[in-house]
Design a protein around this motif. Structure first.
Motif, PDB file in Angstrom:
ATOM      1  N   LEU A   1      59.305 -57.383 -62.373  1.00  0.00           N
ATOM      2  CA  LEU A   1      59.395 -57.296 -63.829  1.00  0.00           C
ATOM      3  C   LEU A   1      58.066 -57.101 -64.554  1.00  0.00           C
ATOM      4  O   LEU A   1      58.043 -57.084 -65.781  1.00  0.00           O
ATOM      5  CB  LEU A   1      60.064 -58.564 -64.380  1.00  0.00           C
ATOM      6  CG  LEU A   1      61.490 -58.843 -63.913  1.00  0.00           C
ATOM      7  CD1 LEU A   1      61.970 -60.188 -64.462  1.00  0.00           C
ATOM      8  CD2 LEU A   1      62.432 -57.728 -64.353  1.00  0.00           C
ATOM      9  N   SER A   2      56.977 -56.937 -63.828  1.00  0.00           N
ATOM     10  CA  SER A   2      55.671 -56.874 -64.505  1.00  0.00           C
ATOM     11  C   SER A   2      55.584 -55.702 -65.490  1.00  0.00           C
ATOM     12  O   SER A   2      54.987 -55.833 -66.559  1.00  0.00           O
ATOM     13  CB  SER A   2      54.539 -56.784 -63.484  1.00  0.00           C
ATOM     14  OG  SER A   2      54.667 -55.628 -62.685  1.00  0.00           O
ATOM     15  N   GLU A   3      56.186 -54.577 -65.155  1.00  0.00           N
ATOM     16  CA  GLU A   3      56.099 -53.416 -66.051  1.00  0.00           C
ATOM     17  C   GLU A   3      56.948 -53.595 -67.295  1.00  0.00           C
ATOM     18  O   GLU A   3      56.534 -53.243 -68.402  1.00  0.00           O
ATOM     19  CB  GLU A   3      56.507 -52.146 -65.302  1.00  0.00           C
ATOM     20  CG  GLU A   3      55.509 -51.714 -64.251  1.00  0.00           C
ATOM     21  CD  GLU A   3      55.818 -50.333 -63.703  1.00  0.00           C
ATOM     22  OE1 GLU A   3      56.647 -49.619 -64.309  1.00  0.00           O
ATOM     23  OE2 GLU A   3      55.241 -49.967 -62.668  1.00  0.00           O
ATOM     24  N   SER A   4      58.140 -54.151 -67.136  1.00  0.00           N
ATOM     25  CA  SER A   4      59.053 -54.277 -68.279  1.00  0.00           C
ATOM     26  C   SER A   4      58.856 -55.567 -69.069  1.00  0.00           C
ATOM     27  O   SER A   4      59.141 -55.611 -70.274  1.00  0.00           O
ATOM     28  CB  SER A   4      60.513 -54.193 -67.814  1.00  0.00           C
ATOM     29  OG  SER A   4      60.797 -55.228 -66.887  1.00  0.00           O
ATOM     30  N   HIS A   5      58.367 -56.627 -68.409  1.00  0.00           N
ATOM     31  CA  HIS A   5      58.271 -57.932 -69.069  1.00  0.00           C
ATOM     32  C   HIS A   5      56.867 -58.530 -69.011  1.00  0.00           C
ATOM     33  O   HIS A   5      56.687 -59.697 -69.361  1.00  0.00           O
ATOM     34  CB  HIS A   5      59.248 -58.924 -68.410  1.00  0.00           C
ATOM     35  CG  HIS A   5      60.687 -58.695 -68.747  1.00  0.00           C
ATOM     36  ND1 HIS A   5      61.363 -57.556 -68.363  1.00  0.00           N
ATOM     37  CD2 HIS A   5      61.582 -59.446 -69.429  1.00  0.00           C
ATOM     38  CE1 HIS A   5      62.615 -57.625 -68.785  1.00  0.00           C
ATOM     39  NE2 HIS A   5      62.771 -58.762 -69.435  1.00  0.00           N
ATOM     40  N   GLY A   6      55.896 -57.755 -68.596  1.00  0.00           N
ATOM     41  CA  GLY A   6      54.558 -58.295 -68.390  1.00  0.00           C
ATOM     42  C   GLY A   6      53.977 -59.014 -69.589  1.00  0.00           C
ATOM     43  O   GLY A   6      53.290 -60.029 -69.450  1.00  0.00           O
TER      44      GLY A   6
ATOM     45  N   ASN B   1      45.957 -61.497 -61.202  1.00  0.00           N
ATOM     46  CA  ASN B   1      45.196 -61.019 -62.353  1.00  0.00           C
ATOM     47  C   ASN B   1      44.765 -59.570 -62.161  1.00  0.00           C
ATOM     48  O   ASN B   1      44.788 -58.763 -63.092  1.00  0.00           O
ATOM     49  CB  ASN B   1      43.969 -61.905 -62.561  1.00  0.00           C
ATOM     50  CG  ASN B   1      43.249 -61.592 -63.844  1.00  0.00           C
ATOM     51  OD1 ASN B   1      43.861 -61.165 -64.816  1.00  0.00           O
ATOM     52  ND2 ASN B   1      41.944 -61.789 -63.856  1.00  0.00           N
ATOM     53  N   VAL B   2      44.395 -59.222 -60.935  1.00  0.00           N
ATOM     54  CA  VAL B   2      43.938 -57.860 -60.651  1.00  0.00           C
ATOM     55  C   VAL B   2      45.120 -56.907 -60.504  1.00  0.00           C
ATOM     56  O   VAL B   2      45.137 -55.819 -61.086  1.00  0.00           O
ATOM     57  CB  VAL B   2      43.076 -57.843 -59.364  1.00  0.00           C
ATOM     58  CG1 VAL B   2      42.741 -56.418 -58.963  1.00  0.00           C
ATOM     59  CG2 VAL B   2      41.808 -58.660 -59.573  1.00  0.00           C
ATOM     60  N   ARG B   3      46.110 -57.313 -59.740  1.00  0.00           N
ATOM     61  CA  ARG B   3      47.210 -56.404 -59.399  1.00  0.00           C
ATOM     62  C   ARG B   3      48.137 -56.134 -60.559  1.00  0.00           C
ATOM     63  O   ARG B   3      48.582 -55.005 -60.764  1.00  0.00           O
ATOM     64  CB  ARG B   3      48.005 -56.998 -58.222  1.00  0.00           C
ATOM     65  CG  ARG B   3      49.135 -56.110 -57.746  1.00  0.00           C
ATOM     66  CD  ARG B   3      49.774 -56.671 -56.498  1.00  0.00           C
ATOM     67  NE  ARG B   3      50.862 -55.835 -56.037  1.00  0.00           N
ATOM     68  CZ  ARG B   3      51.619 -56.109 -54.973  1.00  0.00           C
ATOM     69  NH1 ARG B   3      51.357 -57.189 -54.250  1.00  0.00           N
ATOM     70  NH2 ARG B   3      52.608 -55.311 -54.616  1.00  0.00           N
TER      71      ARG B   3
END
Length: 206
Positions: A141-146, A166-168
């Motif tokens: 979900l990082s792209e849609s809910h980051g 933090n980096v990824r």
């Protein structure tokens, strides 16, 4: 009991608060880390726990203290439900059997349904499972809910997982020293999400 998670099904299982439709999923360890569960009896017999420095003695805390991490999450949840009045919840509050849905899938769905999600990592928490769930959520979900995710850890916690996240995923990461500071940072995070939804900077979740 249901295996399906929707905003409605989650809200229906929670008590009434001022902002019922603002779901704030609070993740964290339910058990405090305890070396009694890690070391064998032979390994424990090689030293006197009472002679260890205070911080190390705390890692051998009594078994009745093992739920301290869950107690922290419950207090934080209660503070958030009171002020600012968001619908903060733990996974335990939603009646889903992990025999039907595994814990990681459940957490991904709770995050997908929530206005905000925070990963809380205290120093004495048994944090291994939380790290696995957090990684799965970020992967999915990082792209849609980051922008709705926060990773907040006690200041003396260090982790390769935190650094790599933090980096990824460009994850928002904050630290806290006291429980009061933790609550204040989470309030500020929730308030920021609310403000952005009202300005349409983030999609409003009905």
């Amino acid at each position: 009991m249901t295996t399906e998670s929707t905003r409605e099904s989650i809200a229906d299982r929670l008590g009434s608060v001022k902002y019922d439709r603002f779901l704030f999923y609070v993740m964290g360890p339910y058990k405090s880390f305890n070396l009694n569960y890690v070391l064998s009896e032979d390994e424990r017999s090689r030293f006197d726990i009472e002679e260890l420095p205070g911080p190390l003695r705390r890692l051998f805390r009594n078994r009745e203290d093992i739920d301290a991490a869950q107690g922290l999450l419950r207090r934080v949840q209660g503070e958030l439900r009171t002020d600012p009045g968001v619908n903060a919840f733990l996974a335990l509050d939603v009646d889903i059997e992990t025999d039907d849905v595994d814990a990681v899938t459940q957490s991904i769905e709770f995050t997908r349904c929530s206005n905000a999600t925070a990963f809380v990592v205290p120093f004495l928490g048994h944090n291994f499972g939380v790290g696995e769930e957090a990684g799965s959520i970020l992967e999915t979900l990082s792209e849609s809910h980051g922008e709705r995710l926060l990773f907040i850890h006690e200041a003396n916690v260090t982790s390769a997982m935190i650094r790599s996240a933090n980096v990824r995923w460009d994850l928002r990461i904050e630290t806290y020293d006291t429980e009061a500071e933790l609550v204040e940072r989470l309030r500020r995070f929730a308030g920021g999400i609310m403000h952005r939804e009202r300005r349409s900077d983030l999609q409003y979740l009905d």
